[in-house]
Design a protein around this motif. Sequence first.
Motif, PDB file in Angstrom:
ATOM      1  N   ARG A   1       0.837  -1.191   0.000  1.00 11.57           N
ATOM      2  CA  ARG A   1       0.000   0.000   0.000  1.00 11.57           C
ATOM      3  C   ARG A   1       0.879   1.250   0.000  1.00 11.57           C
ATOM      4  NH1 ARG A   1      -2.575  -4.138   2.350  1.00 11.57           N
ATOM      5  NH2 ARG A   1      -4.843  -4.307   1.941  1.00 11.57           N
ATOM      6  N   PHE A   2       0.525   2.201  -0.873  1.00 14.17           N
ATOM      7  CA  PHE A   2       1.307   3.422  -0.977  1.00 14.17           C
ATOM      8  C   PHE A   2       1.450   4.126   0.377  1.00 14.17           C
ATOM      9  CE2 PHE A   2      -0.412   3.814  -5.547  1.00 14.17           C
ATOM     10  CZ  PHE A   2       0.650   3.089  -6.063  1.00 14.17           C
TER      11      PHE A   2
ATOM     12  N   VAL B   1       5.847  14.990   1.935  1.00 10.79           N
ATOM     13  CA  VAL B   1       5.424  15.050   0.533  1.00 10.79           C
ATOM     14  C   VAL B   1       6.076  16.206  -0.220  1.00 10.79           C
ATOM     15  CG1 VAL B   1       3.223  13.871   0.882  1.00 10.79           C
ATOM     16  CG2 VAL B   1       3.359  16.346   1.180  1.00 10.79           C
ATOM     17  N   HIS B   2       6.574  17.207   0.510  1.00 15.61           N
ATOM     18  CA  HIS B   2       7.237  18.339  -0.155  1.00 15.61           C
ATOM     19  C   HIS B   2       8.625  17.958  -0.659  1.00 15.61           C
ATOM     20  CE1 HIS B   2       8.714  18.329   3.965  1.00 15.61           C
ATOM     21  NE2 HIS B   2       9.736  19.082   3.586  1.00 15.61           N
ATOM     22  N   MET B   3       9.118  16.790  -0.255  1.00 12.93           N
ATOM     23  CA  MET B   3      10.433  16.320  -0.709  1.00 12.93           C
ATOM     24  C   MET B   3      10.326  14.842  -1.095  1.00 12.93           C
ATOM     25  SD  MET B   3      12.275  16.346   3.053  1.00 12.93           S
ATOM     26  CE  MET B   3      13.628  15.295   2.548  1.00 12.93           C
ATOM     27  N   LEU B   4       9.284  14.541  -1.853  1.00 11.93           N
ATOM     28  CA  LEU B   4       8.949  13.161  -2.171  1.00 11.93           C
ATOM     29  C   LEU B   4       9.975  12.520  -3.107  1.00 11.93           C
ATOM     30  CD1 LEU B   4       6.702  11.015  -1.761  1.00 11.93           C
ATOM     31  CD2 LEU B   4       5.665  11.852  -3.873  1.00 11.93           C
ATOM     32  N   SER B   5      10.469  11.380  -2.699  1.00 13.77           N
ATOM     33  CA  SER B   5      11.365  10.577  -3.542  1.00 13.77           C
ATOM     34  C   SER B   5      11.174   9.122  -3.141  1.00 13.77           C
ATOM     35  CB  SER B   5      12.826  11.006  -3.350  1.00 13.77           C
ATOM     36  OG  SER B   5      13.682  10.212  -4.133  1.00 13.77           O
ATOM     37  N   VAL B   6      10.346   8.415  -3.915  1.00  8.21           N
ATOM     38  CA  VAL B   6      10.021   7.040  -3.565  1.00  8.21           C
ATOM     39  C   VAL B   6      10.254   6.127  -4.766  1.00  8.21           C
ATOM     40  CG1 VAL B   6       8.334   7.622  -1.779  1.00  8.21           C
ATOM     41  CG2 VAL B   6       7.600   7.383  -4.155  1.00  8.21           C
ATOM     42  N   SER B   7      10.473   4.870  -4.466  1.00  8.54           N
ATOM     43  CA  SER B   7      10.641   3.872  -5.509  1.00  8.54           C
ATOM     44  C   SER B   7       9.829   2.641  -5.129  1.00  8.54           C
ATOM     45  CB  SER B   7      12.123   3.501  -5.658  1.00  8.54           C
ATOM     46  OG  SER B   7      12.302   2.488  -6.619  1.00  8.54           O
ATOM     47  N   PHE B   8       9.100   2.071  -6.098  1.00  5.63           N
ATOM     48  CA  PHE B   8       8.251   0.924  -5.830  1.00  5.63           C
ATOM     49  C   PHE B   8       8.709  -0.262  -6.672  1.00  5.63           C
ATOM     50  CE2 PHE B   8       5.436   4.668  -5.310  1.00  5.63           C
ATOM     51  CZ  PHE B   8       5.174   4.541  -3.955  1.00  5.63           C
ATOM     52  N   LEU B   9       8.867  -1.409  -6.056  1.00  6.34           N
ATOM     53  CA  LEU B   9       9.150  -2.636  -6.778  1.00  6.34           C
ATOM     54  C   LEU B   9       7.825  -3.190  -7.294  1.00  6.34           C
ATOM     55  CD1 LEU B   9      11.213  -4.852  -7.586  1.00  6.34           C
ATOM     56  CD2 LEU B   9      10.620  -6.019  -5.445  1.00  6.34           C
ATOM     57  N   VAL B  10       7.733  -3.404  -8.601  1.00 13.68           N
ATOM     58  CA  VAL B  10       6.473  -3.842  -9.207  1.00 13.68           C
ATOM     59  C   VAL B  10       6.706  -5.142  -9.976  1.00 13.68           C
ATOM     60  CG1 VAL B  10       5.311  -1.627  -9.290  1.00 13.68           C
ATOM     61  CG2 VAL B  10       6.929  -2.194 -11.081  1.00 13.68           C
TER      62      VAL B  10
ATOM     63  N   ASP C   1      -1.809   0.059  -6.222  1.00 13.69           N
ATOM     64  CA  ASP C   1      -1.464  -0.671  -5.003  1.00 13.69           C
ATOM     65  C   ASP C   1      -2.605  -1.601  -4.594  1.00 13.69           C
ATOM     66  OD1 ASP C   1      -3.393   0.862  -3.732  1.00 13.69           O
ATOM     67  OD2 ASP C   1      -2.026   1.801  -2.302  1.00 13.69           O
ATOM     68  N   LEU C   2      -2.491  -2.249  -3.446  1.00 10.54           N
ATOM     69  CA  LEU C   2      -3.466  -3.237  -3.016  1.00 10.54           C
ATOM     70  C   LEU C   2      -4.814  -2.635  -2.621  1.00 10.54           C
ATOM     71  CD1 LEU C   2      -1.235  -5.694  -0.934  1.00 10.54           C
ATOM     72  CD2 LEU C   2      -1.999  -5.904  -3.307  1.00 10.54           C
ATOM     73  N   ASP C   3      -4.852  -1.312  -2.426  1.00 15.92           N
ATOM     74  CA  ASP C   3      -6.110  -0.630  -2.145  1.00 15.92           C
ATOM     75  C   ASP C   3      -6.731  -0.032  -3.403  1.00 15.92           C
ATOM     76  OD1 ASP C   3      -6.118  -1.148   0.587  1.00 15.92           O
ATOM     77  OD2 ASP C   3      -4.873   0.603   1.039  1.00 15.92           O
ATOM     78  N   ASP C   4      -6.163  -0.387  -4.561  1.00 21.34           N
ATOM     79  CA  ASP C   4      -6.601   0.143  -5.858  1.00 21.34           C
ATOM     80  C   ASP C   4      -6.356   1.637  -6.006  1.00 21.34           C
ATOM     81  OD1 ASP C   4      -7.391  -2.281  -6.981  1.00 21.34           O
ATOM     82  OD2 ASP C   4      -9.403  -2.146  -6.129  1.00 21.34           O
ATOM     83  N   ASN C   5      -5.476   2.193  -5.174  1.00 20.56           N
ATOM     84  CA  ASN C   5      -4.999   3.550  -5.419  1.00 20.56           C
ATOM     85  C   ASN C   5      -4.058   3.502  -6.617  1.00 20.56           C
ATOM     86  OD1 ASN C   5      -6.216   4.843  -3.083  1.00 20.56           O
ATOM     87  ND2 ASN C   5      -4.753   3.666  -1.877  1.00 20.56           N
ATOM     88  N   GLN C   6      -4.026   4.594  -7.383  1.00 22.25           N
ATOM     89  CA  GLN C   6      -3.201   4.613  -8.582  1.00 22.25           C
ATOM     90  C   GLN C   6      -2.328   5.862  -8.647  1.00 22.25           C
ATOM     91  OE1 GLN C   6      -6.001   4.178 -11.864  1.00 22.25           O
ATOM     92  NE2 GLN C   6      -5.746   1.963 -11.844  1.00 22.25           N
ATOM     93  N   ILE C   7      -1.119   5.663  -9.136  1.00 25.54           N
ATOM     94  CA  ILE C   7      -0.238   6.762  -9.509  1.00 25.54           C
ATOM     95  C   ILE C   7      -0.031   6.645 -11.011  1.00 25.54           C
ATOM     96  CG2 ILE C   7       2.061   7.772  -9.279  1.00 25.54           C
ATOM     97  CD1 ILE C   7       2.154   6.660  -6.434  1.00 25.54           C
TER      98      ILE C   7
END
Length: 313
Positions: A20-21, A30-39, A107-113
């Motif tokens: 989940r995101f 969030v003002h300095m967001l830098s994330v990486s997701f393994l998909v 993600d698993l909650d069906d949220n989308q980026i």
Amino acid sequence: MPTLICGSVAYDTIMVFPDRFKHHILPDKVHMLSVSFLVPEMRREFGGCAGNIGYNLQLLGGEPVIMATVGQDFTPYAARLSALGVRQDCIRMVPELFTPQCFITTDLDDNQITAFHPGAMSESHDNRFDHISGLKLALVGPDGREGMLARCRELQEADIPFVFDPGQAMPLFTGEELRGAVAAAAYVTLNDYEAALMEEKTGKSITDLAAMVRALIVTRGSEGSTIYVGGREIVIPAAQAKDVLDPTGCGDAYRAGLLFGIEKGWDWETTGRLASLLGAIKIAARGGQNHHFDRDSLRADYREAFGHELPAW
């Protein structure tokens, strides 16, 4: 009868993040967001509003003529359209650009980026349809801003009735431009969110906008849809889906049903129910163009869903 479908043809790259995101995005950072997701799960689908509508209309036995601007990577999509028998004589390639691309991480909650690259779509204003004979109906869907304005103007000048379907492109236009597009159109179709946005941007109510066209259609997901026509509001029930897997392309399937019913001259109750059924068929398959039906299965599903018979065609 050929039906011109103006809009995007795109590749949808869909990735699934098995978490989940909210577990990885810190609200105070969030003002300095830098994330990486393994998909680990990824698929690439054929999509775009014009591509999806054309796919459904072809399955219905219509004759879609897709009008879109594509790029150097269009070859696999072209091969697919050829295999389906969909006309491509209004698809223009811009070799130095890419075909529009949509990158979706869920993600698993069906949220989308989602990230969307318009690519060659930005050059859609240079497209032409005057070499296509026998056009009696068209749809102007999400595309490059200037291209959409040009199509509305050109179709009006050619006296070809068209459906104005601004979709996610609506924020690109001023209220005056939207009022002009509605005035030029014969039909307008929106989802419930888009309808509220259209009212806000144009300063006109849905009933006022409906009075400017032959019919205005508002879809409401699982709550069905409403067709505003001749001062009436026709409520169309949602068809029961056999499974709910992926809403991507459901609105496009619905619009194909509208176009087919309009072309056949069917009443709005029948047309709306067919459109609703196509949306339900689509949602039971992943991607915008992986569902299938034929005339016999469609007639049986329509009978089961609504207790009525589809007219013969």
